[in-house]
Design an enzyme around this catalytic site. Sequence first.
Site, short mmCIF file in Angstrom:
data_model
loop_
_atom_site.label_atom_id
_atom_site.label_comp_id
_atom_site.label_asym_id
_atom_site.label_seq_id
_atom_site.Cartn_x
_atom_site.Cartn_y
_atom_site.Cartn_z
N VAL A 124 8.44 -22.03 -45.48
CA VAL A 124 8.62 -22.81 -44.15
C VAL A 124 8.45 -21.40 -43.24
CG1 VAL A 124 10.11 -23.84 -42.64
CG2 VAL A 124 10.09 -24.60 -45.04
N CYS A 125 9.18 -20.40 -43.42
CA CYS A 125 9.09 -19.34 -42.69
C CYS A 125 7.66 -18.49 -42.54
CB CYS A 125 9.97 -18.05 -43.08
SG CYS A 125 11.62 -18.53 -43.24
N THR A 126 6.76 -18.72 -43.39
CA THR A 126 5.28 -18.32 -43.26
C THR A 126 4.77 -19.19 -42.37
OG1 THR A 126 5.56 -17.41 -45.52
CG2 THR A 126 3.04 -17.94 -44.70
#
Length: 245
Positions: A69-71
Amino acid sequence: SGQGPGWLERPCTLERPDPLTERMIMALHLGDTAPDFTTQTSQGEVSFHDWAGDNWVVLFSHPADFTPVCTTELGRVGQLKDEWAKRGVKPIALSVDSVEDHAKWKGDIEEFSACSVDFPIIADPDKSVAISYDMIHPGEGDTSSVRSVFVIDPAKKIRLSMTYPKSTGRNFDEILRTVDALQEADRGECATPVDWKPGDRIIVPPTVSTADARAKFDDVQEVYPYLRTAVIRGDAAGKGAVACD
């Protein structure tokens, strides 16, 4: 109650929170000055207030590097580079990982999103910045940061904060919209209605009479005595938003 006569004399033992929780008692509120800090980032050492200068800032945290998700989120922030610049906004990310991890991960983000990651990513392995901004919520499962967002104005005041769970990616188009709304409200000394977007009508504050509103805004329309909409003039240069409650 079945309690013996000596129950009043027994000491009351309260369970103390863990040290991390004790350090996170003070929450930040809208209108507070954003805490200053000096720390290492993917672009070298940053002294936050000096780095921010006279710009708006979007400070956002993510749980960990090399996570899916952070990517997608940091890639989206990179894709919006021109949109941030148009609004005079400097984005800056944070996780509790190291500068070395940020450097290794950056290539994955850029490959996935087909853009450059030109904004700094704060390295906060000792969690000092995350704690000062109350980004660590132990109820979310561990001591990594949740998905916090702080919109900070040029006076270093916190104007908006949002917190997303670790499982939910943020909508950065909505974050851009909120920056637009804050800047428009400041410019017009007014407020913005539900779902407002640039070009939409604004709300006249209840503290401004209809007569004064007609002198200040264009095309004032009264729906109710307390609900009036208008158009901000192009040369408006107000001193701040006005609450409408």
